[in-house]
Write a protein that holds these residues in place. Structure first.
Motif, PDB file in Angstrom:
ATOM      1  N   ALA A  23       0.832  -1.204   0.000  1.00  0.00           N
ATOM      2  CA  ALA A  23       0.000   0.000   0.000  1.00  0.00           C
ATOM      3  C   ALA A  23       0.864   1.251   0.000  1.00  0.00           C
ATOM      4  CB  ALA A  23      -0.925  -0.009   1.210  1.00  0.00           C
ATOM      5  N   THR A  80       2.337   1.604  -3.437  1.00  0.00           N
ATOM      6  CA  THR A  80       1.303   2.060  -4.372  1.00  0.00           C
ATOM      7  C   THR A  80       1.088   3.566  -4.255  1.00  0.00           C
ATOM      8  OG1 THR A  80       0.171  -0.073  -4.417  1.00  0.00           O
ATOM      9  CG2 THR A  80      -1.154   1.881  -4.940  1.00  0.00           C
ATOM     10  N   HIS A 123       1.897   6.189  -7.266  1.00  0.00           N
ATOM     11  CA  HIS A 123       0.880   7.144  -7.742  1.00  0.00           C
ATOM     12  C   HIS A 123       1.419   8.570  -7.661  1.00  0.00           C
ATOM     13  CE1 HIS A 123      -2.336  10.051  -6.497  1.00  0.00           C
ATOM     14  NE2 HIS A 123      -2.640   9.807  -7.760  1.00  0.00           N
ATOM     15  N   PHE A 127      -4.322  -5.838  -6.905  1.00  0.00           N
ATOM     16  CA  PHE A 127      -5.487  -4.968  -6.703  1.00  0.00           C
ATOM     17  C   PHE A 127      -6.382  -5.500  -5.589  1.00  0.00           C
ATOM     18  CE2 PHE A 127      -9.805  -3.493  -7.491  1.00  0.00           C
ATOM     19  CZ  PHE A 127      -9.582  -2.120  -7.527  1.00  0.00           C
ATOM     20  N   ARG A 128      -6.596  -6.808  -5.551  1.00  0.00           N
ATOM     21  CA  ARG A 128      -7.468  -7.395  -4.543  1.00  0.00           C
ATOM     22  C   ARG A 128      -6.927  -7.157  -3.141  1.00  0.00           C
ATOM     23  NH1 ARG A 128      -7.540 -12.219  -1.909  1.00  0.00           N
ATOM     24  NH2 ARG A 128      -5.786 -13.020  -3.135  1.00  0.00           N
ATOM     25  N   SER A 136      -6.084  -2.709  -2.695  1.00  0.00           N
ATOM     26  CA  SER A 136      -7.144  -1.706  -2.852  1.00  0.00           C
ATOM     27  C   SER A 136      -7.871  -1.355  -1.558  1.00  0.00           C
ATOM     28  CB  SER A 136      -8.151  -2.157  -3.925  1.00  0.00           C
ATOM     29  OG  SER A 136      -8.714  -3.407  -3.598  1.00  0.00           O
ATOM     30  N   ASP A 152      -7.025   4.857  -1.063  1.00  0.00           N
ATOM     31  CA  ASP A 152      -8.288   5.452  -1.476  1.00  0.00           C
ATOM     32  C   ASP A 152      -8.040   6.639  -2.399  1.00  0.00           C
ATOM     33  OD1 ASP A 152      -7.404   7.477   0.224  1.00  0.00           O
ATOM     34  OD2 ASP A 152      -8.681   6.818   1.884  1.00  0.00           O
ATOM     35  N   LEU A 155      -6.219   5.070  -5.328  1.00  0.00           N
ATOM     36  CA  LEU A 155      -7.001   3.884  -5.652  1.00  0.00           C
ATOM     37  C   LEU A 155      -7.333   3.851  -7.143  1.00  0.00           C
ATOM     38  CD1 LEU A 155      -8.575   1.357  -4.888  1.00  0.00           C
ATOM     39  CD2 LEU A 155     -10.503   2.834  -4.237  1.00  0.00           C
ATOM     40  N   LEU A 169      -4.248   2.838  -8.932  1.00  0.00           N
ATOM     41  CA  LEU A 169      -3.977   1.414  -8.753  1.00  0.00           C
ATOM     42  C   LEU A 169      -4.845   0.576  -9.673  1.00  0.00           C
ATOM     43  CD1 LEU A 169      -2.662  -0.955  -7.193  1.00  0.00           C
ATOM     44  CD2 LEU A 169      -4.541  -0.760  -5.543  1.00  0.00           C
ATOM     45  N   GLU A 170      -6.107   0.955  -9.799  1.00  0.00           N
ATOM     46  CA  GLU A 170      -7.007   0.207 -10.665  1.00  0.00           C
ATOM     47  C   GLU A 170      -6.522   0.230 -12.109  1.00  0.00           C
ATOM     48  OE1 GLU A 170     -11.806  -0.310 -11.464  1.00  0.00           O
ATOM     49  OE2 GLU A 170     -11.051   1.533 -10.528  1.00  0.00           O
ATOM     50  N   THR A 179      -3.173  -1.824 -12.626  1.00  0.00           N
ATOM     51  CA  THR A 179      -3.271  -3.280 -12.529  1.00  0.00           C
ATOM     52  C   THR A 179      -4.294  -3.872 -13.492  1.00  0.00           C
ATOM     53  OG1 THR A 179      -4.864  -3.048 -10.715  1.00  0.00           O
ATOM     54  CG2 THR A 179      -2.537  -3.320 -10.114  1.00  0.00           C
ATOM     55  N   GLU A 180      -4.796  -3.049 -14.386  1.00  0.00           N
ATOM     56  CA  GLU A 180      -5.777  -3.537 -15.359  1.00  0.00           C
ATOM     57  C   GLU A 180      -5.129  -4.594 -16.256  1.00  0.00           C
ATOM     58  OE1 GLU A 180      -8.762  -1.730 -18.834  1.00  0.00           O
ATOM     59  OE2 GLU A 180      -7.378  -0.430 -17.726  1.00  0.00           O
TER      60      GLU A 180
END
Length: 601
Positions: free
Chosen positions: A321, A324, A328, A572-573, A576, A580, A584, A587-588, A591-592
């Motif tokens: 986290a 991440t 970002h 992501f699981r 996430s 926030d 977040l 991150l989405e 990790t797509e």
């Protein structure tokens, strides 16, 4: 260059006064440590070299410094080549250089507290062939002339809670006692700092980024023990936690106690790899019988119990986290031109500090922009600090010390648009990383048998990297831990379930950029079927996005792309729920799943 010629002059004058024609200067301490306290930084004081692995040899009219491939660039930048010839230790070994340059009849000194007995025996034999005498010194000559030498630290010792350790110190001593009984030994000498910390469930901050105390120990077959540590560092709570079966003695009493063991005719287990040569001499001279064997704490420390394994998983999710949030932040700020290496280091630490159970970094963050990334173990300072520039690579290798686990992660980030060459080399490093992450191997397999899996994609185009692929990692202990390793021909120690290692292939283009992808992995059983030869595999512990902008999907197989997508889905699981807002959303996107049509290979 940071070499101080006055330090060399002072040392040579001291050697002359002692009738010595030379002196060997290793980068270690009396515990055979990789990372040493400031008081033991003799190599750095003499040469200016700031890396974590190296040795020097000083003769009357010449000198050389010996490093491995991680530091071939750094040593030339930090050390004055007019004073110390920079050499690769494999291409021109230290002892051969001394034999070639010292001259017949020379007396070359060494500090027996900074050498293993194996090295002493080998060095004495090699140098004798050239007519050179290897001489043990009573006091290190550098200490005699190092006027501003730092004092040994006095950081307090703390008990490491059993809820994180998983086993009590008494239980560990009982296991060691069983080993001693099987070996017919009365006691074992324990000198590695992380072994002492593990055996007694204690931690401190005597070594930067590594939660250990400067201490020696003797563990006995009757399950009692003596801990040799500065009494000022011990409070009543720690003494109570250790119990009445553990005696506390001053660190300065260690060698006297060894002599007493010898005088009592005790049989003592000693480790040729981890105990220094002075220990051997003290015991033998006093009449002790020696049983040579491995430090009995090393293997059980490396094989994490179930509590430590779960702690590692939990620590890596919190650490992921923090990473991440940092990645970002970097994605927003780096393109503005306002980020440099030092600013990135500070920002990353600020994100880690927010996480539960964090106590420290696990090593000095490698924050390397552009050409600095070509230094495998680069360390930024005010003089080397570079800005992160557009259309370049940024390599960040960092880790945290959490009460429940130690982390170590490297990510390589494209700032702006990477070149096709950067993307190809990154993807080949990724392919090697995936090959190791997905490997299955039978019981008894040493790490060196797996090393080529990670190198193969680079070897296919004539490239390689000059460092190991994986090192062991401790549990709220040393970020570099033995005996497990994944490297070329370096270790025949079999990997066992419970061991934690890094998976970190890389590529480094001198003066341009560096690439490394590092996750930590846990060795686990692949199945419980007794017919499958005890097959094992790796569970990936580290969870943080891998930069998809650097991936050339045309070089990936269908299986490799599936691994990357599954890894990112897992990231992501798990991460996430801990981030926030904009982080977040980033991150989405990061990790797509990558969807592409390509030839199945």
């Amino acid at each position: 260059m940071t070499t101080n010629p006055e330090n060399m002059s002072a040392l040579r004058a001291e050697l002359k006064s002692r009738g010595l024609n030379g002196f060997i200067v290793p980068l270690t301490d009396e515990h055979m440590s990789e990372y040493v306290g400031a008081y033991a930084g003799r190599l750095g004081w003499l040469t200016g070299f700031g890396g974590s692995a190296g040795n020097a040899a000083v003769l009357t009219d010449s000198a050389a410094i010996f490093v491995d491939g991680r530091y071939t660039l750094q040593v030339r930048e930090q050390v004055n080549a007019d004073i110390f010839a920079p050499l690769h230790f494999q291409e021109y070994p230290l002892l051969k250089w001394v034999a070639d340059h010292a001259g017949e009849g020379a007396k070359v000194g060494y500090d027996p507290e900074l050498a293993t007995i194996g090295w002493v025996e080998d060095a004495a034999a090699q140098l004798a062939k050239a007519g050179i005498e290897l001489v043990a010194v009573d006091r290190n000559p550098i200490d005699a002339v190092w006027t501003a030498r730092p004092a040994e630290p006095l950081n307090p010792v703390a008990a490491h809670d059993d809820r994180y350790a998983g086993r009590t110190a008494a239980e560990k001593r009982a296991d060691v006692a069983d080993v001693l009984a099987a070996e017919g030994a009365d006691a074992a000498v324990i000198t590695m700092l992380d072994s002492v910390a593990w055996a007694f469930n204690i931690r401190s901050k005597d070594v930067e980024n590594t939660p250990v105390a400067h201490a020696f120990a003797v563990l006995r077959a009757d399950e009692s023990a003596t801990l040799f540590v500065n009494p000022e560092k011990m409070n009543e709570a720690v003494r109570t936690a250790l119990g009445n079966r553990v005696s506390i003695e001053p660190r300065s009493a260690f060698y006297t106690h060894l002599a007493e063991l010898g005088a009592e005719g005790k049989t003592v287990l000693v480790d040729r790899v981890t105990n220094n040569a002075k220990i051997f001499k003290t015991l033998v001279d006093a009449g002790a019988a020696l049983v040579e064997g491995e430090d009995p704490c090393i293997l059980p420390k490396a094989v994490k119990n179930t509590t430590e394994q779960q702690g590692a998983r939990d620590a890596h999710i919190r650490d992921g986290a923090a990473i991440t949030e940092f990645l970002h932040w970097l994605s927003v700020e780096a393109p503005t031109g306002t980020v440099d290496e030092l600013k990135a280091v500070a920002k990353l630490w600020s994100f880690r500090q927010k996480r539960d159970l964090i106590t420290d970094n696990s090593f000095d963050t490698i924050s390397a922009a552009g050409p600095n990334g070509a230094h495998c173990h680069y360390r930024v300072d005010e003089n080397s600090n570079l800005p992160l520039e557009m259309n370049s690579l940024y390599l960040v290798d960092s880790g945290g010390q959490y009460l429940d686990g130690t982390t170590d992660i490297t990510r390589t980030i494209a700032v702006g648009k990477p070149t096709d060459e950067m993307r190809e080399n990154f993807t080949r490093v990724l392919k090697g990383h995936i090959a190791l992450a997905t490997a299955k191997f039978p019981k008894g397999t040493p790490g060196m048998a797996l090393d080529a899996l990670a190198r193969r994609p680079l070897w296919d185009i004539g490239l390689d990297y000059d460092h190991g692929t994986g090192h062991g990692v401790g549990s709220f202990l040393a970020v570099h831990e033995g005996p497990q390793r994944i490297a070329k021909g370096s270790s025949d120690v079999a990997l066992e379930p419970g061991m934690i290692l890094s998976n970190e292939p890389g590529y480094y283009k001198a003066h341009e950029y560096g690439i490394r992808i590092e996750n930590l992995v846990l060795v686990t059983a692949a199945s419980t079927d007794p017919e499958d030869r005890g097959m094992m595999q790796f569970e990936t512990l580290t969870h943080a996005p891998i930069d998809r902008n650097l991936v050339n999907t045309s070089l990936l197989t269908k299986g490799e792309l599936a691994w990357l997508n599954a890894y990112h889905a897992d990231v992501f699981r798990k991460i996430s729920p801990l981030v926030d807002g904009d982080a977040l959303a980033w991150l989405e996107a990061a990790t797509e799943a990558i969807k592409t049509d390509f030839r199945l290979t």
